[in-house]
Design a protein around this motif. Structure first.
Motif, short mmCIF file in Angstrom:
data_model
loop_
_atom_site.label_atom_id
_atom_site.label_comp_id
_atom_site.label_asym_id
_atom_site.label_seq_id
_atom_site.Cartn_x
_atom_site.Cartn_y
_atom_site.Cartn_z
N LEU A 239 0.68 -1.09 -0.03
CA LEU A 239 0.05 0.39 -0.11
C LEU A 239 0.63 0.74 -0.29
CD1 LEU A 239 -2.65 -0.98 2.62
CD2 LEU A 239 -3.04 -0.99 0.34
N GLY A 240 2.11 1.10 0.68
CA GLY A 240 2.89 2.69 0.85
C GLY A 240 2.20 3.61 2.07
N ALA A 241 1.43 2.66 2.67
CA ALA A 241 0.64 3.98 3.88
C ALA A 241 2.03 3.81 4.71
CB ALA A 241 -0.55 2.86 4.01
N ARG A 242 1.69 4.95 5.69
CA ARG A 242 2.90 5.44 6.47
C ARG A 242 2.36 4.65 8.32
NH1 ARG A 242 1.03 10.27 3.99
NH2 ARG A 242 3.00 11.41 2.68
N HIS B 133 0.21 -9.71 19.67
CA HIS B 133 1.43 -10.90 19.04
C HIS B 133 2.19 -10.56 18.38
CE1 HIS B 133 1.16 -10.65 23.09
NE2 HIS B 133 0.18 -12.25 23.93
N ARG B 134 1.68 -11.33 17.56
CA ARG B 134 2.44 -12.10 15.73
C ARG B 134 2.45 -10.70 15.18
NH1 ARG B 134 -0.50 -17.50 13.17
NH2 ARG B 134 1.05 -15.89 11.20
N VAL B 135 1.66 -9.84 15.73
CA VAL B 135 1.70 -8.57 14.48
C VAL B 135 2.62 -7.67 15.28
CG1 VAL B 135 -0.11 -6.35 15.77
CG2 VAL B 135 -0.04 -6.13 13.19
N ARG B 136 2.62 -7.52 16.60
CA ARG B 136 4.74 -6.80 17.12
C ARG B 136 5.45 -6.86 16.38
NH1 ARG B 136 1.48 -5.69 23.40
NH2 ARG B 136 0.39 -3.98 23.00
N GLU B 137 5.57 -8.43 16.39
CA GLU B 137 6.69 -8.65 16.20
C GLU B 137 6.74 -9.05 14.15
OE1 GLU B 137 10.22 -11.07 15.75
OE2 GLU B 137 8.91 -10.29 17.72
N ALA B 138 5.99 -9.55 13.30
CA ALA B 138 6.37 -8.61 11.89
C ALA B 138 6.46 -7.58 12.30
CB ALA B 138 4.40 -9.13 11.39
N TRP B 139 5.98 -6.38 12.42
CA TRP B 139 6.20 -4.83 12.45
C TRP B 139 7.84 -4.34 13.23
CZ3 TRP B 139 2.75 -1.77 10.71
CH2 TRP B 139 3.40 -0.95 10.14
N ARG B 140 8.58 -5.77 13.78
CA ARG B 140 9.60 -5.14 14.27
C ARG B 140 9.96 -5.80 12.93
NH1 ARG B 140 7.47 -6.09 19.47
NH2 ARG B 140 7.97 -8.57 19.11
N ASP C 93 11.61 -4.13 10.19
CA ASP C 93 12.48 -3.02 11.02
C ASP C 93 11.24 -1.75 10.47
OD1 ASP C 93 14.29 -1.69 11.53
OD2 ASP C 93 15.43 -0.98 9.83
N ARG C 94 10.27 -1.64 10.79
CA ARG C 94 8.81 -0.80 11.13
C ARG C 94 9.42 0.15 12.47
NH1 ARG C 94 5.73 1.05 7.14
NH2 ARG C 94 5.11 0.24 4.91
N SER C 95 9.02 2.11 12.42
CA SER C 95 8.93 2.46 13.41
C SER C 95 8.11 2.07 14.14
CB SER C 95 8.98 3.78 13.48
OG SER C 95 8.60 4.32 14.57
N ARG C 96 8.48 1.35 15.45
CA ARG C 96 7.36 1.62 16.89
C ARG C 96 6.15 2.22 16.17
NH1 ARG C 96 3.31 -0.58 18.47
NH2 ARG C 96 3.02 -1.87 20.40
N ALA C 97 6.45 3.63 16.52
CA ALA C 97 5.13 4.57 16.80
C ALA C 97 4.24 5.01 15.83
CB ALA C 97 5.83 5.73 16.49
N ASP C 98 4.91 4.28 14.89
CA ASP C 98 3.36 3.99 13.33
C ASP C 98 2.43 2.77 13.39
OD1 ASP C 98 4.25 6.18 12.35
OD2 ASP C 98 6.13 4.86 10.48
N LEU C 99 2.70 1.56 14.64
CA LEU C 99 1.86 0.91 14.16
C LEU C 99 0.59 1.09 15.83
CD1 LEU C 99 0.93 -2.37 14.09
CD2 LEU C 99 2.70 -2.86 16.10
N TRP C 100 0.08 1.82 15.24
CA TRP C 100 -1.54 1.32 15.79
C TRP C 100 -1.95 0.81 17.07
CZ3 TRP C 100 -3.81 7.42 14.21
CH2 TRP C 100 -2.63 8.18 13.74
#
Length: 343
Positions: A286-289, A311-318, A321-328
């Motif tokens: 998507l190219g979403a922020r 738990h899985r979405v947080r691990e996949a986000w890490r 290598d995405r900014s933690r602030a962008d996972l709401w």
């Protein structure tokens, strides 16, 4: 939701991703095909799949996982104050959001009922009390499954509330005396008070009764305000090529509301529900922020452990290598605000 047993032949829908989109009139009456089965991106399960599911498929989490239900995030709070330049979201639960954009208050797939057909009662209450809502300026619906189209909730709304629905679903609302119903096909758009509502594709299907499989369309929505701020509400969808095409047609999405739950058993639900890793992969397409996960922690529709999607979405986000602030990764009832440009 359960699948239809009949195998469907698939015909790719026309690729109109980058074609210019003219705005459709609000509440336009239109004639639609009798079936949208040609929009399926995978066959619906046949007899063999149903037999396998009967042998080995689990439909609810194991009893041992139910002990985690009290740990599900639930933090109801007041709705944030907004103006016409501010975008804010509040997660009510499942796919229901209070979305503030362009000065409008929009509900997505509103379900305030305690129980829906075919599932146990919700495990977290609505994150916003109905009587705490401001005036609702519009409603968007992704498709007609009972956990997304809830008649008792919609009955609470004034019948003049503008409603945006995928093609073919307007009849359901007009039968219930809604008078401002706008039906859109994929890649079509309409505008309400300066906010643009674009209907976009999804990898899913529709069914509400015994004989209406794929009689109405399914899809997601991109809402854009006068400043160009965009929120993508995916509704219910599996992972696939549409995400990249949505991103190409709607670049610079500020926030993607993406489903992460109801994915096990995977062989049964892969085509219609993203798992957490696929939702994070969709962000690249998507190219979403920013991403706000949904479609978990409310109704127990499938077999994965209750807290596993988080738990899985947080691990996949890490791992991405995405900014933690962008996972709401909001608790049910929590809100976030996108500051106005230059704010």
């Amino acid at each position: 939701m359960n699948h239809q047993t009949q195998q469907q032949s698939l015909t790719p829908a026309p690729d109109r991703t980058l074609a210019p989109t003219s705005l459709r009139p609000l509440a336009e009456r239109r004639t639609w095909p009798r079936s949208f089965a040609d929009r399926l991106t995978a066959p619906l399960p046949g007899v063999k799949a149903l037999a396998r599911f009967a042998r080995e498929g689990a439909v609810r989490p194991d009893r041992s996982c139910m002990e985690d239900v009290p740990q599900l995030p639930f933090e109801p709070g007041p709705l944030p104050r907004t103006d016409a330049d501010t975008v804010a979201v509040t997660w009510v639960g499942h796919a229901s959001w209070v979305l503030r954009i362009g000065g409008l208050t929009v509900l997505t797939d509103p379900v305030w009922s305690r129980k829906i057909l075919g599932t146990p009662a919700r495990v977290t209450p609505p994150g916003v009390a109905w009587n705490a809502l401001p005036r609702i300026d519009a409603v968007v619906i992704s498709h007609n499954h009972y956990d997304h189209l809830d008649a008792p909730t919609l009955k609470r709304l004034p019948r003049e509330t503008p409603v945006f629905v995928p093609a073919g679903l307007g009849r359901w609302f007009r039968r219930r005396r809604f008078v401002r119903v706008t039906e859109l096909d994929w890649w079509e758009a309409a505008e309400l008070h300066g906010v643009r509502f674009d209907c976009v594709p999804a990898h899913h299907w529709s069914k509400r009764a015994l004989t209406d499989t794929c009689r109405t369309l399914w899809g997601g929505w991109v809402l854009t305000d006068r400043n160009g701020q965009k929120v993508y509400f995916a509704g219910d969808t599996g992972y696939g090529h549409w995400f990249e095409q949505i991103g190409a047609r709607h670049p610079d999405i500020d926030l993607a509301l993406l489903p992460i739950g109801a994915y096990e058993p995977r062989w049964w639900l892969r085509d219609v529900h993203c798992d957490p890793e696929e939702a994070v992969r969709a962000m690249d397409d998507l190219g979403a922020r920013r991403m706000a996960p949904m479609h978990w922690a409310t109704f127990l529709l499938s077999a994965e452990p209750v807290l596993e999607p988080l738990h899985r979405v947080r691990e996949a986000w890490r791992a991405a290598d995405r900014s933690r602030a962008d996972l709401w990764d909001l608790a049910v009832g929590a809100s976030r605000v996108i500051q106005k440009p230059g704010g």
